[in-house]
Motif scaffolding. Structure first.
Motif, PDB file in Angstrom:
ATOM      1  N   PRO A   1       0.100  -4.297  -1.263  1.00 43.43           N
ATOM      2  CA  PRO A   1       1.356  -3.669  -1.685  1.00 43.43           C
ATOM      3  C   PRO A   1       1.363  -2.188  -1.322  1.00 43.43           C
ATOM      4  CG  PRO A   1       0.499  -5.093  -3.411  1.00 43.43           C
ATOM      5  CD  PRO A   1      -0.563  -5.001  -2.370  1.00 43.43           C
ATOM      6  N   SER A   2       2.522  -1.677  -0.938  1.00 39.83           N
ATOM      7  CA  SER A   2       2.628  -0.287  -0.480  1.00 39.83           C
ATOM      8  C   SER A   2       2.180   0.711  -1.534  1.00 39.83           C
ATOM      9  CB  SER A   2       4.077   0.020  -0.083  1.00 39.83           C
ATOM     10  OG  SER A   2       4.947  -0.246  -1.168  1.00 39.83           O
ATOM     11  N   ALA A   3       2.345   0.376  -2.809  1.00 34.43           N
ATOM     12  CA  ALA A   3       1.944   1.293  -3.887  1.00 34.43           C
ATOM     13  C   ALA A   3       0.447   1.508  -3.922  1.00 34.43           C
ATOM     14  CB  ALA A   3       2.421   0.768  -5.228  1.00 34.43           C
ATOM     15  N   GLN A   4      -0.325   0.535  -3.326  1.00 35.25           N
ATOM     16  CA  GLN A   4      -1.777   0.659  -3.344  1.00 35.25           C
ATOM     17  C   GLN A   4      -2.318   1.317  -2.091  1.00 35.25           C
ATOM     18  OE1 GLN A   4      -3.686  -3.066  -4.276  1.00 35.25           O
ATOM     19  NE2 GLN A   4      -2.120  -3.643  -5.767  1.00 35.25           N
ATOM     20  N   LEU A   5      -1.448   1.622  -1.124  1.00 36.83           N
ATOM     21  CA  LEU A   5      -1.907   2.232   0.137  1.00 36.83           C
ATOM     22  C   LEU A   5      -2.220   3.708  -0.067  1.00 36.83           C
ATOM     23  CD1 LEU A   5       0.581   0.549   2.619  1.00 36.83           C
ATOM     24  CD2 LEU A   5      -1.807  -0.006   2.250  1.00 36.83           C
TER      25      LEU A   5
ATOM     26  N   GLN B   1      -6.141 -14.665  -0.259  1.00 37.72           N
ATOM     27  CA  GLN B   1      -6.123 -13.335  -0.893  1.00 37.72           C
ATOM     28  C   GLN B   1      -6.495 -12.247   0.098  1.00 37.72           C
ATOM     29  OE1 GLN B   1      -8.822 -13.881  -4.192  1.00 37.72           O
ATOM     30  NE2 GLN B   1      -7.325 -15.028  -5.400  1.00 37.72           N
ATOM     31  N   GLN B   2      -7.479 -12.546   0.960  1.00 40.50           N
ATOM     32  CA  GLN B   2      -7.912 -11.562   1.956  1.00 40.50           C
ATOM     33  C   GLN B   2      -6.814 -11.314   2.991  1.00 40.50           C
ATOM     34  OE1 GLN B   2     -11.623 -12.937   3.622  1.00 40.50           O
ATOM     35  NE2 GLN B   2     -12.674 -12.947   1.650  1.00 40.50           N
ATOM     36  N   ALA B   3      -6.030 -12.356   3.281  1.00 35.72           N
ATOM     37  CA  ALA B   3      -4.996 -12.227   4.303  1.00 35.72           C
ATOM     38  C   ALA B   3      -3.693 -11.643   3.768  1.00 35.72           C
ATOM     39  CB  ALA B   3      -4.714 -13.612   4.917  1.00 35.72           C
ATOM     40  N   ALA B   4      -3.566 -11.607   2.432  1.00 33.00           N
ATOM     41  CA  ALA B   4      -2.319 -11.116   1.844  1.00 33.00           C
ATOM     42  C   ALA B   4      -2.151  -9.636   2.114  1.00 33.00           C
ATOM     43  CB  ALA B   4      -2.320 -11.379   0.335  1.00 33.00           C
ATOM     44  N   PRO B   5      -0.928  -9.178   2.432  1.00 30.85           N
ATOM     45  CA  PRO B   5      -0.703  -7.748   2.674  1.00 30.85           C
ATOM     46  C   PRO B   5      -0.898  -6.939   1.403  1.00 30.85           C
ATOM     47  CG  PRO B   5       1.379  -8.962   2.587  1.00 30.85           C
ATOM     48  CD  PRO B   5       0.297  -9.986   2.583  1.00 30.85           C
TER      49      PRO B   5
END
Length: 433
Positions: free
Chosen positions: A429-433, A423-427
């Protein structure tokens, strides 16, 4: 340390322990009887020893003691210049063949050693490796009674084997300290788990972290267990003995830590991935973790001990796994193991209800295949009967007024378990940036 024997095994275990308390415990067997080399003194092995001086007289070495070769002892202590020098030095030299100085295979529940791997109908691909000498604990560190001769007399003879104690404020404070320390030690062991590291090296990490905190590693010499931690790899269910085998990419390993600190034991374990592990093994590990979490959610005053097994079995079976029946959760405090015994399987016959102030472990052992187990010749290492993998998690719990407190809970800086790491390594999502 992996659960105490459950069901009908408890009575037999206590009988054996009580009987052993009636006689003086013998020291672990030596590599050879006094005065016997097990090999002819006239058969010194010819080795490349020219750069090493004779152990006896200091002249250039020419030959090496065959018993030292068998035991894989260091050359500087085993090289001689001649048969005559070897014979002259034999009375003193043979002392280095004692088991405490050797890397050997463990037998007879830790009380004996063998230079050769014992025969066994192994159920899976794993094999035992050579086990090193027990690590030393400074005299200044307080120790449980079994540290001396392997027998926990106070535990076997205690009323706590039949009556579940209610811990007072002093007991609870002592257990909190021991359990927090045990957690910190396990986290250090977890950080050391990777391909190419031996389980003996993990034992060293645990041992040094324990004694540096002024604590005693509870497994060490408990009923003669030879090391300071249990490391159970792949098909090993529990009580694996740390040895020279290097962890390999794709392995899974359970590390079971117990620390005895200021008169109290703190006990926990977790199962870790080693490098890149297959999805089936990761699913097994997560299921074992979730079995424990679901059981903990039902711990509260008035809950029945026998119901814990129903909760664990239901989740394990839903995931396609089975629950080991030969070992169970146990009471813990000033004693390593005491009442209650808490089976992890369904439809068990455990008696009693939980009360505020009780302390005990829950530690479900979940198998990928059948629930049945067997043992290696060391009589400690418990493996799955079908050779498939097993996983386990454990916490020491305190029953509170409204539920329970995991005294060995994970800390903010505890290394992540495999799903947490993913989970920590998962990118993001752009919507959350």
């Amino acid at each position: 340390m992996g659960g105490s024997p459950s069901g009908c095994f408890v009575l037999e275990w206590l009988k054996l322990a009580a009987a052993a308390c009636q006689k003086v415990s013998t020291m672990a067997g030596t590599a050879s009887a006094d005065g016997q080399t097990g090999t002819s003194q006239s058969a010194l092995a010819e080795q490349d020893t020219r750069s090493i001086p004779c152990t006896s007289c200091g002249k250039p070495g020419k030959l090496q003691c065959p018993k030292c070769l068998e035991l894989q002892l260091p050359k500087p202590a085993s090289v001689f210049c001649s048969q005559e020098c070897f014979k002259t030095a034999w009375a003193e030299h043979k002392k280095c063949h004692k088991v405490t100085n050797a890397w050997m295979y463990v037998t007879n529940r830790g009380q004996k050693r063998s230079a050769k791997m014992p025969q066994c109908d192994w159920t899976g691909p794993l094999r035992p490796d050579l086990v090193g000498p027990a690590r030393q604990v400074p005299e200044s560190i307080p120790k449980p009674d079994y540290a001396l001769d392997g027998m926990p007399y106070s535990e076997v003879q205690s009323r706590q084997q039949n009556t579940v104690p209610i811990r007072n404020a002093k007991d609870i404070a002592g257990m909190r300290a021991a359990c927090k320390l045990a957690r910190q030690i396990l986290d250090k062991a977890h950080a050391a788990v990777k391909p190419g590291v031996s389980t003996d090296e993990i034992d060293q990490v645990v041992h040094e972290a324990t004694i540096s905190a002024g604590a005693y590693p509870s497994p060490l010499n408990y009923f003669h267990f030879p090391k300071s931690v249990c490391t159970s790899v792949n098909e090993v269910i529990c009580h694996g003995i740390p040895d020279k085998r290097l962890l390999e990419d794709g392995d899974i390993v359970n590390v079971d830590v117990t620390a005895y600190y200021k008169g109290y034991h703190g006990d926990l374990n977790e199962t870790y991935v080693v490098g890149q592990v297959d999805d089936a093994s990761k699913k097994l590990i997560k299921a074992a973790h979730d079995c424990l979490q679901k059981a903990m959610a039902e711990v509260k005053p008035g809950a029945k001990f026998r119901d814990v097994g129903d909760i664990i079995s239901q989740h394990a079976q839903q995931q396609g796994f089975s629950v080991v029946r030969s070992y169970c959760g146990h009471g813990i405090g000033d004693l390593f193991h005491c009442a209650p015994s808490i089976p992890h399987y369904s439809r068990n016959k455990a008696k009693g209800t939980m009360r505020e102030g009780m302390t005990f472990s829950i530690e479900p052992m979940i198998n990928a295949g059948v629930w049945k187990d067997t043992h290696w010749p060391d009589e400690w290492t418990c493996t799955t009967k079908d050779g498939r993998r097993s996983a386990q998690f454990e916490h020491t719990l305190l029953v509170t007024a409204t539920g329970c407190e995991a005294l060995t809970k994970r800390l903010p800086l505890s290394p992540p378990l495999w799903w947490e790491a993913e989970q920590q390594a998962a990118p993001v999502p752009s919507a959350q940036l």
